[in-house]
Design an enzyme around this catalytic site. Structure first.
Site, short mmCIF file in Angstrom:
data_model
loop_
_atom_site.label_atom_id
_atom_site.label_comp_id
_atom_site.label_asym_id
_atom_site.label_seq_id
_atom_site.Cartn_x
_atom_site.Cartn_y
_atom_site.Cartn_z
N THR A 333 0.83 -1.21 0.00
CA THR A 333 0.00 0.00 0.00
C THR A 333 0.86 1.26 0.00
O THR A 333 0.65 2.17 -0.79
CB THR A 333 -0.93 0.00 1.23
N GLN A 362 -5.78 -1.81 -2.86
CA GLN A 362 -5.18 -0.59 -2.32
C GLN A 362 -4.34 0.11 -3.39
O GLN A 362 -3.47 -0.50 -4.01
CB GLN A 362 -4.30 -0.91 -1.12
N GLN A 384 -9.73 2.41 -3.61
CA GLN A 384 -9.45 1.99 -2.24
C GLN A 384 -8.18 2.67 -1.74
O GLN A 384 -7.17 2.72 -2.45
CB GLN A 384 -9.28 0.46 -2.18
N ASP A 385 -8.26 3.21 -0.51
CA ASP A 385 -7.09 3.83 0.11
C ASP A 385 -6.58 5.03 -0.68
O ASP A 385 -5.38 5.15 -0.97
CB ASP A 385 -5.97 2.81 0.30
N ASP A 408 -12.14 2.57 2.93
CA ASP A 408 -11.06 3.15 3.75
C ASP A 408 -10.29 4.22 2.98
O ASP A 408 -9.06 4.31 3.06
CB ASP A 408 -10.08 2.05 4.20
N ARG A 465 -14.27 2.88 10.25
CA ARG A 465 -13.97 1.68 11.01
C ARG A 465 -12.53 1.78 11.50
O ARG A 465 -11.70 2.46 10.89
CB ARG A 465 -14.19 0.42 10.18
N TRP A 467 -8.89 1.11 11.98
CA TRP A 467 -7.72 0.37 11.52
C TRP A 467 -6.87 -0.03 12.72
O TRP A 467 -6.30 -1.11 12.77
CB TRP A 467 -6.94 1.25 10.54
#
Length: 554
Positions: A333, A362, A384-385, A408, A465, A467
Site C-alpha cells: 500500500t 489498495q 481503495q485507500d 477506507d 472503522r 484500523w
C-alpha cells in the site's frame, strides 16, 4: 393590451440592462519577432521567446494570444497579413504588446524599415489601429543581443531603432516598457561569460533539435526567457493598474507546452534548495496531465504547489499494492502512491491528485507524512485507500477539497482537519475512513461542515472503522446523503475496539444524518464538547500552528 404592456416593459428592461458595460477579462495579444515568439518543442529544442514564458506570471483568467513570429519586422508582419488577423479579433479593453526591431534592421526589402522614417510610421499605425477599437497598445524596445566590447561593456546593436521606439511612445503617449534597457542590465550583471547561460549556447549531441550544437547570441533559452518575462511582469505590475491584480510571481513554473522552467513536477522539486528556511518556494503547475510518480523529500521544506486548474492540472500514476516491482515483490500500500509528501510545511492548491489504476485493491493517490501540510481546493481521485495520512506526528489541513473512493479511502495515523470538503463514495458497503490514531492522541480526523455524497444507487456506507484500536474520528455539522448506513460506524469485527475508539458526531444533517440508529458505542457530542473541537485545539500543537492564515502565493 396586457401582452403589449408586458412586451414594452420587457424591452425597456433589456435596453437598460444592455446599456451597462459587462466586465470582460482582457486578452493580451503579442505581435513581434522571434525573441518574443512561441518556439517548437520538437527534439528538445531549448529556445524560447519571452512571450512564450509570460503566461506563467498571470492568473489563469487572463489569456495571452502570442502572434509574434520568427524573422518578422514592422513591415513584413503587416504585409504578410498577420496583423490583420489580430486586428479583426481585437475588442475594447484588450492589450497589444508590440516589440519589433531586430529584423527591421535587416537589409532585405521585405523586412527593412528605416529607423527614423518607416519604422516610426509602422509603429504608429499599429498604435492607431489598436486604439481605434478601444484596445490598449504597449510598446517594447527590442531586447539586446549578447555582444560585449573588448573592455567587457555591452555593445549597442540596435542604435537608432531603440531610440525610435522611445520617441514614438512619447509622441503617441503610449505606455513604454524599455526592455532594451532592462535586458542590458541583466546581461551586464551576468557578464560576458555567464550571460551565455541565458542564450542558446549548447554543445553538440545534447538536443536532437540541435545535433551540431549552437552558439546563438540573439535567442534566449528557458532561463533567459523566464528572466525577461519576469521583468515584463514586474514592469506591468508597476505601470498598468488594470493588469496588476493578474500578475503573480512564482519561483518555478511547470508546463507541458514549454512555457515553464520544467516539463515535469519532479524536476521542479529537485531544483528547490534543500532546507530553505528563509522563504517559501512556489511552484506553478500549468494545465496538463502529469503522469509521474512524485516525491517531495524531507529536505524540500516550505514548498507550495499552485495548479492552474483544479480539474485540468492533474498529477497521476497507476501503481497499486499488489503490483510487482522490479524485484518481483508486491509494492504494498505504501509503495503504491502517486505523490509522496515527506517535507514539512507543504501547501497545494487548485489541482488534482489521482491514482488511475482503478478498482484493483489498495492504490494510494497521495501519501502525506510531513507535518503542517495544507491542501486547498484540491481533488483526490481513486478507489481503495485514496488518501494516506501516514505519520502519527503529522498535522494536516484540507479545505474545500473533493475526496473520492470506495473502501477506507481516508486512512492513517495523522491528525487531520477537513473543512468544507466533499467526501464522495463510489461503491456500496464501503467505509469513508480507517483511522489509526495512536493511543494517547487527543484527535484523529475531524470533518467540519463537509458534504458526504455518493454515486447513484450507492448505499450502506459507514462513516468509519478502526484500523487501529484507538481510532478517533468526528463529524461536526456535516451534511450526509442517504447512502450513509443508519448504524454509522463499523467495528471491523474487532469488538474490543468498541471500548477504545472514539467516534462522534455533532448536529449531523441530511438523509444520512439521522443518528437514532447509530451504534451504541458511538457518541453524540454535547454543545460543550463540540465547543472544544476547534481548529486551534485540534491542530495547534506547541507551535500554535494555524493553517487558515497561511497562504501560497508571494
Amino acid at each position: 393590451m396586457k401582452n403589449t404592456s408586458y412586451y414594452i416593459l420587457f424591452t425597456l428592461f433589456t435596453c437598460i440592462f444592455c446599456s451597462f458595460d459587462v466586465e470582460r477579462i482582457p486578452v493580451i495579444y503579442m505581435i513581434g519577432d522571434s525573441t518574443m515568439a512561441d518556439k517548437s518543442l520538437s527534439g528538445g529544442n531549448p529556445e524560447r521567446g519571452w512571450g512564450q514564458m509570460f503566461p506563467g506570471f498571470l492568473t489563469p483568467d487572463i489569456h495571452v494570444d502570442n502572434r509574434a513570429l520568427n524573422g518578422r519586422s514592422t513591415r513584413s508582419f503587416r504585409n504578410e497579413g498577420h496583423w490583420e488577423l489580430v486586428r479583426k479579433k481585437l475588442r475594447k479593453g484588450d492589450y497589444v504588446f508590440i516589440q519589433f526591431g531586430h529584423n527591421d534592421q535587416k537589409a532585405d526589402t521585405a523586412r527593412h524599415s528605416d529607423a527614423e522614417t518607416d519604422y516610426k510610421i509602422n509603429l504608429g499605425k499599429y498604435i492607431d489601429e489598436t486604439r481605434k477599437v478601444g484596445a490598449i497598445p504597449v510598446l517594447f524596445t527590442p531586447i539586446v543581443r549578447r555582444k560585449f566590447n573588448p573592455n567587457g561593456t555591452l555593445a549597442d546593436t540596435h542604435g537608432k531603432y531603440t531610440d525610435a521606439v522611445r520617441t514614438v511612445a512619447k509622441e503617441k503617449q503610449v505606455l513604454l516598457i524599455d526592455l532594451n534597457k532592462m535586458s542590458a542590465g541583466l546581461l551586464e550583471k551576468y557578464g560576458p561569460e555567464k550571460s551565455t547561460f541565458l542564450f542558446v549556447w549548447v554543445e553538440p549531441g545534447i538536443y536532437a533539435a540541435l545535433p551540431k550544437g549552437k552558439q546563438d547570441n540573439t535567442h534566449l533559452n528557458v532561463r533567459g526567457a523566464r528572466l525577461i518575462a519576469r521583468m515584463v511582469a514586474e514592469a506591468i505590475k508597476e505601470t498598468i493598474p488594470a493588469l496588476a491584480p493578474h500578475i503573480v510571481m512564482y519561483d518555478y513554473v511547470v508546463a507541458k507546452d514549454g512555457s515553464g522552467d520544467f516539463f515535469t513536477i519532479q524536476e521542479a522539486i529537485d531544483a528547490v534548495p534543500d532546507f530553505r528556511k528563509k522563504g517559501r518556494t512556489t511552484i506553478y503547475i500549468r494545465e496538463g496531465v502529469y503522469k509521474e510518480k512524485v516525491i517531495l523529500p524531507e529536505s524540500k521544506i516550505n514548498v507550495s504547489f499552485m495548479g492552474e486548474s483544479r480539474t485540468k492540472t492533474i498529477l497521476t500514476y497507476d501503481d497499486y499494492a499488489s503490483k510487482m516491482n522490479v524485484f518481483g515483490e508486491e509494492m504494498s500500500t505504501s509503495g503504491s502512491a502517486s505523490f509522496y509528501v515527506y517535507a514539512p510545511d507543504f501547501i497545494a492548491e487548485n489541482m488534482t491528485f489521482e491514482n488511475s489504476s482503478g478498482p484493483v485493491g489498495q492504490a494510494v493517490a497521495v501519501f502525506v507524512s510531513g507535518d503542517r501540510s495544507i491542501f486547498r481546493n484540491c481533488r483526490f481521485l481513486g478507489f481503495q485507500d485514496t488518501l494516506y495520512t501516514y505519520d502519527k506526528d503529522s498535522r494536516q489541513y484540507y479545505e474545500g477539497c473533493y475526496i473520492e473512493g470506495t473502501v477506507d479511502f481516508i486512512f492513517g495515523k495523522s491528525t487531520a482537519w477537513f473543512e468544507n470538503c466533499t467526501i464522495h463514495s463510489k461503491r456500496s458497503e464501503g467505509y469513508l475512513t480507517a483511522a489509526a490514531t495512536p493511543a494517547g492522541k487527543a484527535y484523529g480526523y475531524v470533518f467540519h461542515n463537509c458534504r458526504l455524497t455518493a454515486d447513484h444507487s450507492v448505499e450502506n456506507v459507514y462513516l468509519g472503522r478502526p484500523w487501529r484500536p484507538f481510532a478517533r474520528t468526528l463529524f461536526i455539522e456535516c451534511d450526509m446523503g442517504s447512502h450513509i448506513s443508519p448504524e454509522g460506524w463499523h467495528n471491523w469485527r474487532k469488538p474490543d475496539a468498541e471500548k477504545t475508539t472514539f467516534y462522534g458526531e455533532y448536529k449531523s444533517r441530511g438523509e444520512g444524518g439521522n443518528c437514532e440508529g447509530r451504534v451504541s458505542w458511538s457518541h453524540q457530542l454535547t454543545n460543550k464538547e463540540a465547543d472544544q473541537i476547534t481548529l486551534r485545539n485540534v491542530l495547534g500543537g506547541n507551535d500554535e500552528w494555524y493553517p487558515q492564515i497561511i497562504g501560497t502565493v508571494k
